[in-house]
Write a protein that holds these residues in place. Sequence first.
Motif, PDB file in Angstrom:
ATOM      1  N   ALA A 135       3.049 -18.763  -7.459  1.00  0.00           N
ATOM      2  CA  ALA A 135       3.494 -17.899  -8.561  1.00  0.00           C
ATOM      3  C   ALA A 135       2.348 -17.625  -9.529  1.00  0.00           C
ATOM      4  O   ALA A 135       2.203 -16.497 -10.019  1.00  0.00           O
ATOM      5  N   LEU A 136       1.533 -18.627  -9.793  1.00  0.00           N
ATOM      6  CA  LEU A 136       0.386 -18.412 -10.684  1.00  0.00           C
ATOM      7  C   LEU A 136      -0.659 -17.508 -10.050  1.00  0.00           C
ATOM      8  O   LEU A 136      -1.365 -16.775 -10.740  1.00  0.00           O
ATOM      9  N   GLN A 137      -0.767 -17.556  -8.726  1.00  0.00           N
ATOM     10  CA  GLN A 137      -1.776 -16.741  -8.056  1.00  0.00           C
ATOM     11  C   GLN A 137      -1.349 -15.293  -7.857  1.00  0.00           C
ATOM     12  O   GLN A 137      -2.200 -14.423  -7.688  1.00  0.00           O
ATOM     13  N   VAL A 138      -0.053 -15.032  -7.839  1.00  0.00           N
ATOM     14  CA  VAL A 138       0.389 -13.634  -7.726  1.00  0.00           C
ATOM     15  C   VAL A 138       0.559 -12.980  -9.094  1.00  0.00           C
ATOM     16  O   VAL A 138       0.734 -11.767  -9.168  1.00  0.00           O
ATOM     17  N   VAL A 161       2.965 -11.042   1.966  1.00  0.00           N
ATOM     18  CA  VAL A 161       2.354 -12.356   2.161  1.00  0.00           C
ATOM     19  C   VAL A 161       2.923 -13.036   3.400  1.00  0.00           C
ATOM     20  O   VAL A 161       2.182 -13.607   4.202  1.00  0.00           O
ATOM     21  N   HIS A 162       4.232 -12.975   3.582  1.00  0.00           N
ATOM     22  CA  HIS A 162       4.867 -13.712   4.673  1.00  0.00           C
ATOM     23  C   HIS A 162       4.921 -12.941   5.990  1.00  0.00           C
ATOM     24  O   HIS A 162       4.962 -13.566   7.052  1.00  0.00           O
ATOM     25  N   GLN A 163       4.943 -11.637   5.946  1.00  0.00           N
ATOM     26  CA  GLN A 163       4.998 -10.807   7.158  1.00  0.00           C
ATOM     27  C   GLN A 163       4.014  -9.631   7.029  1.00  0.00           C
ATOM     28  O   GLN A 163       4.427  -8.471   6.961  1.00  0.00           O
ATOM     29  N   VAL A 200       9.385  -8.063  -4.051  1.00  0.00           N
ATOM     30  CA  VAL A 200       9.758  -8.201  -2.644  1.00  0.00           C
ATOM     31  C   VAL A 200       8.656  -7.656  -1.732  1.00  0.00           C
ATOM     32  O   VAL A 200       8.390  -8.219  -0.668  1.00  0.00           O
ATOM     33  N   ILE A 201       7.980  -6.601  -2.140  1.00  0.00           N
ATOM     34  CA  ILE A 201       6.865  -6.067  -1.345  1.00  0.00           C
ATOM     35  C   ILE A 201       5.743  -7.092  -1.253  1.00  0.00           C
ATOM     36  O   ILE A 201       5.180  -7.317  -0.179  1.00  0.00           O
ATOM     37  N   VAL A 202       5.423  -7.731  -2.353  1.00  0.00           N
ATOM     38  CA  VAL A 202       4.377  -8.759  -2.320  1.00  0.00           C
ATOM     39  C   VAL A 202       4.833  -9.945  -1.471  1.00  0.00           C
ATOM     40  O   VAL A 202       4.062 -10.488  -0.674  1.00  0.00           O
ATOM     41  N   PHE A 203       6.092 -10.345  -1.618  1.00  0.00           N
ATOM     42  CA  PHE A 203       6.590 -11.487  -0.848  1.00  0.00           C
ATOM     43  C   PHE A 203       6.486 -11.231   0.650  1.00  0.00           C
ATOM     44  O   PHE A 203       5.950 -12.042   1.395  1.00  0.00           O
ATOM     45  N   GLY A 246       0.409  -4.113  -1.969  1.00  0.00           N
ATOM     46  CA  GLY A 246       0.455  -4.384  -0.538  1.00  0.00           C
ATOM     47  C   GLY A 246      -0.896  -4.769   0.024  1.00  0.00           C
ATOM     48  O   GLY A 246      -1.001  -5.673   0.859  1.00  0.00           O
ATOM     49  N   PHE A 247      -1.949  -4.099  -0.443  1.00  0.00           N
ATOM     50  CA  PHE A 247      -3.296  -4.430   0.023  1.00  0.00           C
ATOM     51  C   PHE A 247      -3.684  -5.846  -0.372  1.00  0.00           C
ATOM     52  O   PHE A 247      -4.150  -6.636   0.456  1.00  0.00           O
ATOM     53  N   PHE A 248      -3.511  -6.187  -1.650  1.00  0.00           N
ATOM     54  CA  PHE A 248      -3.907  -7.514  -2.101  1.00  0.00           C
ATOM     55  C   PHE A 248      -3.009  -8.612  -1.531  1.00  0.00           C
ATOM     56  O   PHE A 248      -3.464  -9.736  -1.307  1.00  0.00           O
ATOM     57  N   ALA A 249      -1.747  -8.306  -1.275  1.00  0.00           N
ATOM     58  CA  ALA A 249      -0.854  -9.304  -0.675  1.00  0.00           C
ATOM     59  C   ALA A 249      -1.307  -9.646   0.742  1.00  0.00           C
ATOM     60  O   ALA A 249      -1.332 -10.814   1.122  1.00  0.00           O
ATOM     61  N   THR A 250      -1.676  -8.629   1.522  1.00  0.00           N
ATOM     62  CA  THR A 250      -2.154  -8.910   2.872  1.00  0.00           C
ATOM     63  C   THR A 250      -3.542  -9.537   2.856  1.00  0.00           C
ATOM     64  O   THR A 250      -3.891 -10.269   3.774  1.00  0.00           O
ATOM     65  N   THR A 251      -4.306  -9.285   1.802  1.00  0.00           N
ATOM     66  CA  THR A 251      -5.630  -9.878   1.699  1.00  0.00           C
ATOM     67  C   THR A 251      -5.559 -11.382   1.430  1.00  0.00           C
ATOM     68  O   THR A 251      -6.325 -12.152   2.008  1.00  0.00           O
ATOM     69  N   ILE A 252      -4.625 -11.800   0.589  1.00  0.00           N
ATOM     70  CA  ILE A 252      -4.578 -13.214   0.196  1.00  0.00           C
ATOM     71  C   ILE A 252      -3.515 -14.014   0.943  1.00  0.00           C
ATOM     72  O   ILE A 252      -3.308 -15.182   0.642  1.00  0.00           O
TER      73      ILE A 252
END
Length: 173
Positions: A109-112, A53-55, A47-50, A90-96
């Motif tokens: 899904a393959l990229q996360v 990425v979205h917010q 959920v943190i990655v989701f 969190g860092f990589f989610a906001t990066t990509i």
Amino acid sequence: MIRRPGQQQLLLPLNPVFMWGSLVVAMLLNMLPLGRIAWTPDLLALVIVFWGVHQPARVSIGTAFIFGLAMDVQQSALLGQHALSYTTLGFFATTIHRRLLWYPVLSQALQVLPLFALSHVIELGIRIIGGGVFPGWSILLAPFIEAALWPVASSALLAPQRRAPEPDANRPL
């Protein structure tokens, strides 16, 4: 208007109560006493990655750090184990996040998957450095299960934004 491929409709604005509620529910699900099974997916990380990425403006590295400390305290883990892992996520989610949203959900899904694998490697490394026991090779299944849950999380967490707005004579959309 430029639209991402695969996005059929415009999303309604996000309700912040729903977003924070989903993070708290994921944390509570992680806190269930299901035993220490190594292949259990980390739903809070998902959920943190989701939301990262979205917010990315609302769920940032600081949010991931606070939830990580809460998980460390609850699981009596080495303080900072989950915090460092979730902060990295969190860092990589906001990066990509800009690049990732252009792909369909299965490609996302393959990229996360590498992010989830890195998260488990960080947690395992800190656990072993702190004198913990290696949980077994079944820990390799957890990132794959989390990546397989990405489409489910995507459809469930974006569902409130996909609902149709009330039709209005003055609003053609």
